[in-house]
Design a protein around this motif. Structure first.
Motif, PDB file in Angstrom:
ATOM      1  N   LEU A 184       0.846  -1.196   0.000  1.00  9.41           N
ATOM      2  CA  LEU A 184       0.000   0.000   0.000  1.00  9.41           C
ATOM      3  C   LEU A 184       0.881   1.245   0.000  1.00  9.41           C
ATOM      4  CD1 LEU A 184      -2.553  -1.133   2.734  1.00  9.41           C
ATOM      5  CD2 LEU A 184      -2.738  -1.404   0.249  1.00  9.41           C
ATOM      6  N   PHE A 185       0.433   2.311  -0.681  1.00  9.08           N
ATOM      7  CA  PHE A 185       1.255   3.518  -0.819  1.00  9.08           C
ATOM      8  C   PHE A 185       2.631   3.081  -1.327  1.00  9.08           C
ATOM      9  CE2 PHE A 185      -1.589   3.639   2.850  1.00  9.08           C
ATOM     10  CZ  PHE A 185      -2.457   4.649   2.484  1.00  9.08           C
ATOM     11  N   ASP A 242     -12.784  -6.241  -3.566  1.00  8.78           N
ATOM     12  CA  ASP A 242     -11.712  -6.582  -4.503  1.00  8.78           C
ATOM     13  C   ASP A 242     -10.387  -6.888  -3.804  1.00  8.78           C
ATOM     14  OD1 ASP A 242     -13.493  -6.119  -6.534  1.00  8.78           O
ATOM     15  OD2 ASP A 242     -12.724  -4.115  -7.045  1.00  8.78           O
ATOM     16  N   ILE A 243     -10.350  -6.702  -2.489  1.00  9.28           N
ATOM     17  CA  ILE A 243      -9.089  -6.887  -1.750  1.00  9.28           C
ATOM     18  C   ILE A 243      -8.845  -8.373  -1.508  1.00  9.28           C
ATOM     19  CG2 ILE A 243      -7.868  -6.400   0.417  1.00  9.28           C
ATOM     20  CD1 ILE A 243      -9.514  -3.782   0.591  1.00  9.28           C
ATOM     21  N   PRO A 244      -7.747  -8.939  -2.043  1.00  8.77           N
ATOM     22  CA  PRO A 244      -7.501 -10.366  -1.856  1.00  8.77           C
ATOM     23  C   PRO A 244      -6.948 -10.660  -0.460  1.00  8.77           C
ATOM     24  CG  PRO A 244      -5.700  -9.395  -3.103  1.00  8.77           C
ATOM     25  CD  PRO A 244      -6.690  -8.285  -2.848  1.00  8.77           C
ATOM     26  N   LYS A 275      -7.057   5.044   8.174  1.00  5.81           N
ATOM     27  CA  LYS A 275      -8.271   4.239   8.158  1.00  5.81           C
ATOM     28  C   LYS A 275      -8.240   3.297   6.954  1.00  5.81           C
ATOM     29  CE  LYS A 275     -13.266   4.828   8.146  1.00  5.81           C
ATOM     30  NZ  LYS A 275     -14.364   5.734   7.830  1.00  5.81           N
ATOM     31  N   GLU A 276      -7.754   3.788   5.820  1.00  3.85           N
ATOM     32  CA  GLU A 276      -7.684   2.961   4.619  1.00  3.85           C
ATOM     33  C   GLU A 276      -6.686   1.809   4.793  1.00  3.85           C
ATOM     34  OE1 GLU A 276      -9.757   3.095   2.244  1.00  3.85           O
ATOM     35  OE2 GLU A 276     -10.700   4.971   2.831  1.00  3.85           O
ATOM     36  N   TYR A 277      -5.551   2.114   5.412  1.00  2.15           N
ATOM     37  CA  TYR A 277      -4.564   1.053   5.661  1.00  2.15           C
ATOM     38  C   TYR A 277      -5.197  -0.042   6.528  1.00  2.15           C
ATOM     39  CZ  TYR A 277      -0.093  -1.157   6.824  1.00  2.15           C
ATOM     40  OH  TYR A 277       0.928  -2.067   6.972  1.00  2.15           O
ATOM     41  N   LEU A 278      -5.875   0.391   7.579  1.00  2.43           N
ATOM     42  CA  LEU A 278      -6.500  -0.569   8.494  1.00  2.43           C
ATOM     43  C   LEU A 278      -7.648  -1.325   7.814  1.00  2.43           C
ATOM     44  CD1 LEU A 278      -6.577   1.648  11.720  1.00  2.43           C
ATOM     45  CD2 LEU A 278      -4.988  -0.205  11.183  1.00  2.43           C
ATOM     46  N   ARG A 279      -8.371  -0.638   6.932  1.00  2.00           N
ATOM     47  CA  ARG A 279      -9.452  -1.292   6.178  1.00  2.00           C
ATOM     48  C   ARG A 279      -8.888  -2.438   5.327  1.00  2.00           C
ATOM     49  NH1 ARG A 279     -11.863  -0.600   0.811  1.00  2.00           N
ATOM     50  NH2 ARG A 279     -10.328   1.006   0.304  1.00  2.00           N
ATOM     51  N   VAL A 280      -7.759  -2.192   4.687  1.00  2.00           N
ATOM     52  CA  VAL A 280      -7.149  -3.232   3.852  1.00  2.00           C
ATOM     53  C   VAL A 280      -6.669  -4.393   4.725  1.00  2.00           C
ATOM     54  CG1 VAL A 280      -5.265  -3.770   2.263  1.00  2.00           C
ATOM     55  CG2 VAL A 280      -6.539  -1.628   2.002  1.00  2.00           C
ATOM     56  N   VAL A 281      -6.035  -4.080   5.849  1.00  2.00           N
ATOM     57  CA  VAL A 281      -5.582  -5.152   6.753  1.00  2.00           C
ATOM     58  C   VAL A 281      -6.768  -5.997   7.212  1.00  2.00           C
ATOM     59  CG1 VAL A 281      -4.603  -5.621   9.050  1.00  2.00           C
ATOM     60  CG2 VAL A 281      -3.478  -3.986   7.518  1.00  2.00           C
ATOM     61  N   GLU A 282      -7.856  -5.322   7.550  1.00  2.00           N
ATOM     62  CA  GLU A 282      -9.046  -6.040   8.008  1.00  2.00           C
ATOM     63  C   GLU A 282      -9.584  -6.963   6.911  1.00  2.00           C
ATOM     64  OE1 GLU A 282     -13.060  -4.811  10.500  1.00  2.00           O
ATOM     65  OE2 GLU A 282     -12.479  -3.581   8.780  1.00  2.00           O
ATOM     66  N   ALA A 283      -9.587  -6.476   5.654  1.00  2.00           N
ATOM     67  CA  ALA A 283     -10.135  -7.269   4.547  1.00  2.00           C
ATOM     68  C   ALA A 283      -9.177  -8.360   4.078  1.00  2.00           C
ATOM     69  CB  ALA A 283     -10.478  -6.347   3.375  1.00  2.00           C
ATOM     70  N   ALA A 284      -7.881  -8.056   4.057  1.00  2.00           N
ATOM     71  CA  ALA A 284      -6.892  -9.007   3.518  1.00  2.00           C
ATOM     72  C   ALA A 284      -6.511 -10.074   4.543  1.00  2.00           C
ATOM     73  CB  ALA A 284      -5.647  -8.257   3.054  1.00  2.00           C
TER      74      ALA A 284
END
Length: 366
Positions: free
Chosen positions: A13-14, A66-68, A99-108
């Motif tokens: 990310l980033f 869409d986050i694997p 928040k976006e970083y944490l959202r991705v961690v939560e989904a992935a």
């Protein structure tokens, strides 16, 4: 159960130009997704690792569905100036990128995530927010280890401190132990030096420009693709600038420049930053390579070759190629963008050697 022989999967990310991804790929990880909003940086990433898994755009527009799911998430969200926010609320708009970083961690649902940032991140409200979310929020199943690592302690020829947070849901993972030290004390290897990275490159580059070429990526036209040798171009400083450079010995800086050569603002300000207009030392790591390393007034960026007898002095700033080598970017890496855009990618990158040290360390725990 996945076997250790399989390549651990990775989201960056980033991602910038992909310095951190490169360190992980070199240690056997498989990048399956990356996110970067800056076009030139995303193009460089795509040129090195593939366009199909790069999401070029605002991370907020990356649909959660869409986050694997992956083994590892890495990245460093830009901080909003580290204001001491009164509100420690994850929904505060200023904390959007967190928040976006944490959202991705939560989904992935990675087994491990690695978050890197500037040193002062540890004193920021964003860091406090992260601790709160690990305590009783979005990432409460992760155990955090954190601290400031110096790139030179992991074999990078650069004294670059970075805040590193490792979050794990497979048991606590401490920060990696240093492999190098100043002077090689405690049985560790000595720090790598500027000499080990840039010695032997042409002292007087024969061009001041990148080659004229463009490429198509994400349906856009960008400058590139450039090989690393294309990044060894010079500048055309004024006579006054050359006279200033000539007066600065290795390890020196603006206080070595004679008064009559100083701009008025420096003549009148006898305190402050000492490393500006600085010259590197051959046999020490460089200081931090920032995004404007091509401007000598921004730091210690003069070429290290200088002798007291004035027989052999190289009075120029380091080239983009030399800066990338001090960031441990390998020779086969390719680049997209203008001179300024590529400099920004180099300065913003995580040194590849530091990323590789983290990747090796995590591999033992995965």
């Amino acid at each position: 159960m996945s076997h250790v022989t399989e390549r651990p999967t990775l989201i960056d990310l980033f991602a910038g130009c992909g310095g951190m991804t490169r360190g992980f790929v070199d240690q056997g990880y498989l990048p399956v997704q990356a996110v970067e909003w800056d076009l030139a940086a995303a193009a460089t990433y795509a040129a090195n690792f593939g366009e199909e898994h790069m999401f070029w755009g605002d991370i907020a527009d990356w649909v959660t569905d869409d986050i694997p799911q992956v083994d590892v998430v890495i990245g460093g969200p830009p901080c909003q100036g580290f204001s001491n926010l009164g509100s420690k609320d994850v929904n505060d708009p200023r904390n959007k990128l967190w928040k976006e970083y944490l959202r991705v961690v939560e989904a992935a649902r990675p087994k491990v995530f690695v978050l890197e940032n500037v040193q002062r991140f540890m004193q920021s409200s964003e860091f406090q927010l992260l601790l709160d979310e690990a305590d009783h929020g979005l990432i409460s199943e992760y155990t955090l280890s954190f601290g400031v690592l110096l790139a030179a302690d992991y074999g990078v020829a650069q004294r670059r401190p970075r805040a590193i947070v490792i979050g794990s849901r497979i048991g606590e993972i401490p920060l990696p132990q240093a492999t190098h030290s100043k002077g090689g004390i405690n049985g560790l290897a000595p720090w790598e030096t500027v000499r080990s990275r840039i010695f032997g490159l042409a002292e007087h580059p024969d061009t001041t420009e990148l080659p004229a070429s463009t490429t198509e990526v994400f349906g856009q036209t960008v400058k590139g693709i450039f090989k690393s040798k294309d990044l060894h171009f010079g500048r055309q400083p004024r006579e006054l600038s050359l006279a200033r450079y000539d007066s600065v010995p290795p390890g020196g800086g603006r206080f070595d420049v004679p008064d009559h050569l100083l701009p008025r603002c420096w003549r009148e300000k006898k305190t402050g930053t000492t490393d500006v207009m600085g010259r590197m030392r051959w046999d020490a790591p460089s200081l931090t390579i920032r995004t404007e390393f091509f401007k000598p007034e921004k730091g210690q960026y003069l070429h290290p070759q200088w002798d007291a007898a004035a027989k052999h002095r190289v009075n120029r700033v380091i080239t983009h190629l030399e800066a990338s080598r001090l960031q441990d970017v390998p020779e086969d890496f390719v680049w997209c963008g203008s001179k300024v855009e590529i400099a920004k990618q180099i300065g913003n990158a995580v040194p590849v050697g530091l990323a590789a040290a983290l990747a090796r360390h995590l591999r033992d725990h995965l």
